[in-house]
Design a protein around this motif. Structure first.
Motif, PDB file in Angstrom:
ATOM      1  N   THR A 307     -13.411  -2.576  13.098  1.00 39.03           N
ATOM      2  CA  THR A 307     -14.108  -3.163  11.943  1.00 39.03           C
ATOM      3  C   THR A 307     -13.129  -3.818  10.980  1.00 39.03           C
ATOM      4  O   THR A 307     -13.339  -4.960  10.540  1.00 39.03           O
ATOM      5  N   VAL A 308     -12.052  -3.110  10.629  1.00 39.04           N
ATOM      6  CA  VAL A 308     -11.108  -3.678   9.658  1.00 39.04           C
ATOM      7  C   VAL A 308     -10.361  -4.866  10.253  1.00 39.04           C
ATOM      8  O   VAL A 308     -10.006  -5.814   9.535  1.00 39.04           O
ATOM      9  N   ILE A 309     -10.131  -4.865  11.569  1.00 39.10           N
ATOM     10  CA  ILE A 309      -9.473  -6.014  12.204  1.00 39.10           C
ATOM     11  C   ILE A 309     -10.393  -7.220  12.174  1.00 39.10           C
ATOM     12  O   ILE A 309      -9.979  -8.346  11.853  1.00 39.10           O
ATOM     13  N   GLU A 310     -11.673  -7.021  12.504  1.00 41.98           N
ATOM     14  CA  GLU A 310     -12.631  -8.134  12.507  1.00 41.98           C
ATOM     15  C   GLU A 310     -12.818  -8.713  11.109  1.00 41.98           C
ATOM     16  O   GLU A 310     -13.021  -9.921  10.953  1.00 41.98           O
ATOM     17  N   LEU A 311     -12.745  -7.870  10.075  1.00 38.53           N
ATOM     18  CA  LEU A 311     -12.904  -8.352   8.705  1.00 38.53           C
ATOM     19  C   LEU A 311     -11.602  -8.872   8.109  1.00 38.53           C
ATOM     20  O   LEU A 311     -11.601  -9.423   7.005  1.00 38.53           O
ATOM     21  N   ILE A 313      -8.917  -7.074   7.145  1.00 37.71           N
ATOM     22  CA  ILE A 313      -8.429  -6.193   6.077  1.00 37.71           C
ATOM     23  C   ILE A 313      -7.214  -5.435   6.600  1.00 37.71           C
ATOM     24  O   ILE A 313      -7.281  -4.790   7.649  1.00 37.71           O
ATOM     25  N   HIS A 314      -6.108  -5.505   5.866  1.00 32.10           N
ATOM     26  CA  HIS A 314      -4.856  -4.916   6.338  1.00 32.10           C
ATOM     27  C   HIS A 314      -4.385  -3.824   5.367  1.00 32.10           C
ATOM     28  O   HIS A 314      -4.735  -3.817   4.186  1.00 32.10           O
ATOM     29  N   GLY A 315      -3.568  -2.909   5.906  1.00 31.62           N
ATOM     30  CA  GLY A 315      -2.943  -1.889   5.066  1.00 31.62           C
ATOM     31  C   GLY A 315      -3.874  -0.782   4.625  1.00 31.62           C
ATOM     32  O   GLY A 315      -3.593  -0.089   3.651  1.00 31.62           O
ATOM     33  N   LYS A 318      -5.192   5.456   7.118  1.00 31.39           N
ATOM     34  CA  LYS A 318      -5.828   5.913   8.364  1.00 31.39           C
ATOM     35  C   LYS A 318      -7.076   6.736   8.082  1.00 31.39           C
ATOM     36  O   LYS A 318      -8.066   6.646   8.833  1.00 31.39           O
ATOM     37  N   GLU A 319      -7.049   7.526   7.024  1.00 28.90           N
ATOM     38  CA  GLU A 319      -8.221   8.344   6.706  1.00 28.90           C
ATOM     39  C   GLU A 319      -9.397   7.474   6.271  1.00 28.90           C
ATOM     40  O   GLU A 319     -10.557   7.753   6.615  1.00 28.90           O
ATOM     41  N   LEU A 320      -9.109   6.410   5.527  1.00 30.71           N
ATOM     42  CA  LEU A 320     -10.181   5.479   5.145  1.00 30.71           C
ATOM     43  C   LEU A 320     -10.709   4.734   6.357  1.00 30.71           C
ATOM     44  O   LEU A 320     -11.912   4.439   6.446  1.00 30.71           O
ATOM     45  N   VAL A 321      -9.827   4.411   7.320  1.00 29.05           N
ATOM     46  CA  VAL A 321     -10.285   3.779   8.564  1.00 29.05           C
ATOM     47  C   VAL A 321     -11.235   4.710   9.302  1.00 29.05           C
ATOM     48  O   VAL A 321     -12.273   4.280   9.834  1.00 29.05           O
ATOM     49  N   ARG A 322     -10.915   6.007   9.341  1.00 32.95           N
ATOM     50  CA  ARG A 322     -11.796   6.978  10.007  1.00 32.95           C
ATOM     51  C   ARG A 322     -13.143   7.076   9.284  1.00 32.95           C
ATOM     52  O   ARG A 322     -14.204   7.145   9.936  1.00 32.95           O
ATOM     53  N   ILE A 323     -13.123   7.032   7.963  1.00 35.94           N
ATOM     54  CA  ILE A 323     -14.384   7.101   7.205  1.00 35.94           C
ATOM     55  C   ILE A 323     -15.228   5.862   7.472  1.00 35.94           C
ATOM     56  O   ILE A 323     -16.456   5.938   7.614  1.00 35.94           O
ATOM     57  N   GLY A 395      -4.540   5.606  -2.282  1.00 40.11           N
ATOM     58  CA  GLY A 395      -3.680   4.525  -2.754  1.00 40.11           C
ATOM     59  C   GLY A 395      -4.298   3.144  -2.773  1.00 40.11           C
ATOM     60  O   GLY A 395      -3.589   2.149  -2.626  1.00 40.11           O
ATOM     61  N   GLU A 396      -5.609   3.034  -3.002  1.00 36.03           N
ATOM     62  CA  GLU A 396      -6.237   1.718  -3.079  1.00 36.03           C
ATOM     63  C   GLU A 396      -5.969   1.061  -4.434  1.00 36.03           C
ATOM     64  O   GLU A 396      -5.630   1.735  -5.414  1.00 36.03           O
ATOM     65  N   ASN A 397      -6.137  -0.260  -4.477  1.00 38.89           N
ATOM     66  CA  ASN A 397      -5.952  -1.038  -5.696  1.00 38.89           C
ATOM     67  C   ASN A 397      -6.903  -0.541  -6.798  1.00 38.89           C
ATOM     68  O   ASN A 397      -8.059  -0.234  -6.522  1.00 38.89           O
ATOM     69  N   PRO A 398      -6.430  -0.450  -8.062  1.00 35.34           N
ATOM     70  CA  PRO A 398      -7.328   0.004  -9.147  1.00 35.34           C
ATOM     71  C   PRO A 398      -8.608  -0.817  -9.264  1.00 35.34           C
ATOM     72  O   PRO A 398      -9.660  -0.272  -9.624  1.00 35.34           O
ATOM     73  N   ALA A 399      -8.545  -2.107  -8.956  1.00 36.12           N
ATOM     74  CA  ALA A 399      -9.760  -2.936  -9.006  1.00 36.12           C
ATOM     75  C   ALA A 399     -10.763  -2.475  -7.951  1.00 36.12           C
ATOM     76  O   ALA A 399     -11.979  -2.447  -8.200  1.00 36.12           O
TER      77      ALA A 399
END
Length: 521
Positions: A307-311, A313-315, A318-323, A395-399
């Motif tokens: 999903t993240v590759i198709e969209l 989205i980088h960086g 891993k835990e967010l990728v699993r979610i 560690g995501e961006n504050p925005a």
């Protein structure tokens, strides 16, 4: 000359050689041989002198020719230098003439400038005198005005400024109100345009999740194996997966019932493997279910990575990728959560691009806005606040964190992308057919829609069709005119918009027809 010397030396050496030869053979040879040797030596010396004389003459001739050639080249070089010197002297003379002319012109101009400066000085003196006289007249005029108006100049100036200030404030307020109104109209129009373009440019699949899954069987005989002796197999499956198995209602099929799509998927895959293997007993069931659960966890991570590759989205942690992958097996009001998040991400990117913002950041926030709906453990926090907490933890961006927490107005919006995520979330959930309503709510909404139209005078019948997406109103031709039909359609649409809550849009169609009926007997 060098060759002549060489030949002389050769002759001398030959003479010496002859003398030594004569001494060596003097005792053996006669006097005649000595004379012959002397003669040969003299002959060689004469030939050498002759050759030396010839070489000397040739060298003298060559020296004369070289001298003549060098003298000719020297004469040419001297002539060329003389010519260049002449040209240089001519240029220098021309420059001297030009400089003299410029000096004369400059002297003339300086004299003219002095005359002009003198005239200007006289004119400045005249202007200064007139200015002094004007100031005196102005002061006299002001004194007369102050005497007539009983006001000083400062008081009159203050009254004038106050009057102008009040008038300017009134005009400024009117202009400000006009600008604000114009900006509001343009902003609403531009916002509608951006939203419509974003919706039109995103094609989304409409996926409705159910609480049941149907597992087809080749024959009803397999049902007995699945049930087992005294139902021990089916109880083991239900206990291991947490899914209810209904085996009697549908022929050649088993219905898997659970509110959790992940559990249903584990049960479906486990049943598929058990039937293919043929060994169905409680120990084997627990083993297959555990193995399926581990493999499904790997599949979840793979779905998230894809999903993240198709969209793009980088960086992402891993835990967010699993979610994100886990959202594939969750639904919200019947709408698949991963499909909803992907659609929201694409809408956010398009809308951010239209507004000149960072589309990658907006897409990231759109994909992660509902991660709080798939927690690993239960919590009392709402899904928006839990999602913001998870995003901040990894560690995501504050925005992005603020957009996740504020998309249901549970946090203050601190960044521009926060309202974009909120709007795109609403767009995705409001698509026709995107989400399932309760049957009672749906029926009540249809009744309210029809009753609203029938409350108007002249309405004969009202039908809500196309699952409530269109309202057809039939009016009596003798009570409602054509122009009133247009007005009625507009009023009903406005009332629906202000009083009712509905997904998508509702088309209002007013039908007026005149029927003339007679009976032939």
């Amino acid at each position: 000359m060098d060759q002549t010397i060489i030949y002389i030396i050769i002759g001398i050496l030959a003479l010496i050689a002859g003398i030594f030869a004569g001494k060596l053979i003097f005792s053996k040879n006669t006097q005649s041989k000595i004379e012959e040797a002397n003669f040969q030596a003299q002959t060689i010396i004469k030939e050498a002198e002759l050759k030396a004389e010839n070489i000397k003459k040739e060298k003298l001739l060559e020296a004369k020719e070289k001298y003549v050639q060098l003298k000719s080249e020297y004469d040419k070089d001297v002539l060329e230098r003389n010519r260049k010197l002449g040209e240089a002297e001519a240029r220098i003379k021309q420059k001297e003439i030009t400089i003299n002319q410029k000096e004369q012109a400059l002297d003339k101009q300086l004299k003219e400038n002095e005359v002009i400066r003198a005239n200007l000085n006289r004119q400045i003196e005249v202007v200064n005198q007139k200015r002094t006289e004007l100031e005196k007249h102005q002061e006299e005029h002001i004194r007369r005005l102050e005497k007539i108006a009983a006001l000083t100049a400062e008081e009159a100036k203050a009254q004038l400024i106050e009057s102008l200030k009040s008038e300017a404030q009134t005009q400024a307020l009117a202009l400000q109100q006009e600008i604000i109104e114009d900006a509001r109209v343009k902003a609403n129009k531009e916002a509608r345009k951006i939203i419509i373009q974003s919706i039109q440019r995103t094609a989304a699949e409409q996926t409705i999740e159910n609480t049941v899954s149907v597992f087809n069987l080749e024959s009803d005989e397999i049902k007995g194996q699945i049930i087992g002796r005294e139902g021990r197999n089916i109880r083991a499956i239900e206990a291991a997966t947490g899914v209810d198995l209904i085996v009697d209602d549908t022929p050649e099929a088993i219905v898997l019932s659970s509110y959790d799509p992940l559990r249903r998927e584990i049960a479906r895959l486990s049943l598929q493997r058990l039937i293919a293997d043929g060994r169905i007993h409680p120990a084997r069931i627990e083993e297959v279910v555990e193995k399926t659960r581990r493999q499904l966890e790997e599949q979840i991570i793979e779905i998230g990575e894809r999903t993240v590759i198709e969209l793009g989205i980088h960086g992402l942690h891993k835990e967010l990728v699993r979610i994100v992958g886990k959202m594939r097996f969750r639904s919200s009001y019947g709408q698949n959560l991963l499909m909803h998040s992907r659609e929201t991400a694409n809408l956010c990117a398009i809308m951010a691009s239209e507004l000149g913002l960072n589309p990658k950041l907006a897409k990231r926030a759109g994909l992660l806005h509902d991660i709080g709906k798939v927690p690993d453990e239960e919590t009392e926090l709402s899904h928006a606040l839990l999602g913001a907490k998870l995003a901040e933890k990894y560690g995501e961006n504050p925005a992005v964190v603020n957009a996740i927490g504020a998309h249901h107005d549970e946090m203050e919006m601190l960044y521009v992308i926060s309202p974009i995520v909120q709007a795109c979330d609403a767009i995705s959930g409001a698509r026709p057919g995107a989400r399932r309503e309760m049957m009672q709510q749906y029926i009540q909404r249809i009744k309210d829609l029809e009753n609203l139209a029938q409350a108007y005078p002249g309405v004969e019948k009202a039908y809500a069709i196309q699952a409530g997406r269109e309202l057809r109103v039939i009016v009596e031709a003798d009570k409602v005119t054509d122009s009133e039909s247009d007005k009625l359609s507009f009023e009903i649409a406005q009332k629906i918009q202000t009083e009712m809550t509905y997904p998508g849009q509702i088309k209002v169609t007013v039908i007026r027809e005149k029927r003339a009926i007679n009976v032939a007997r």
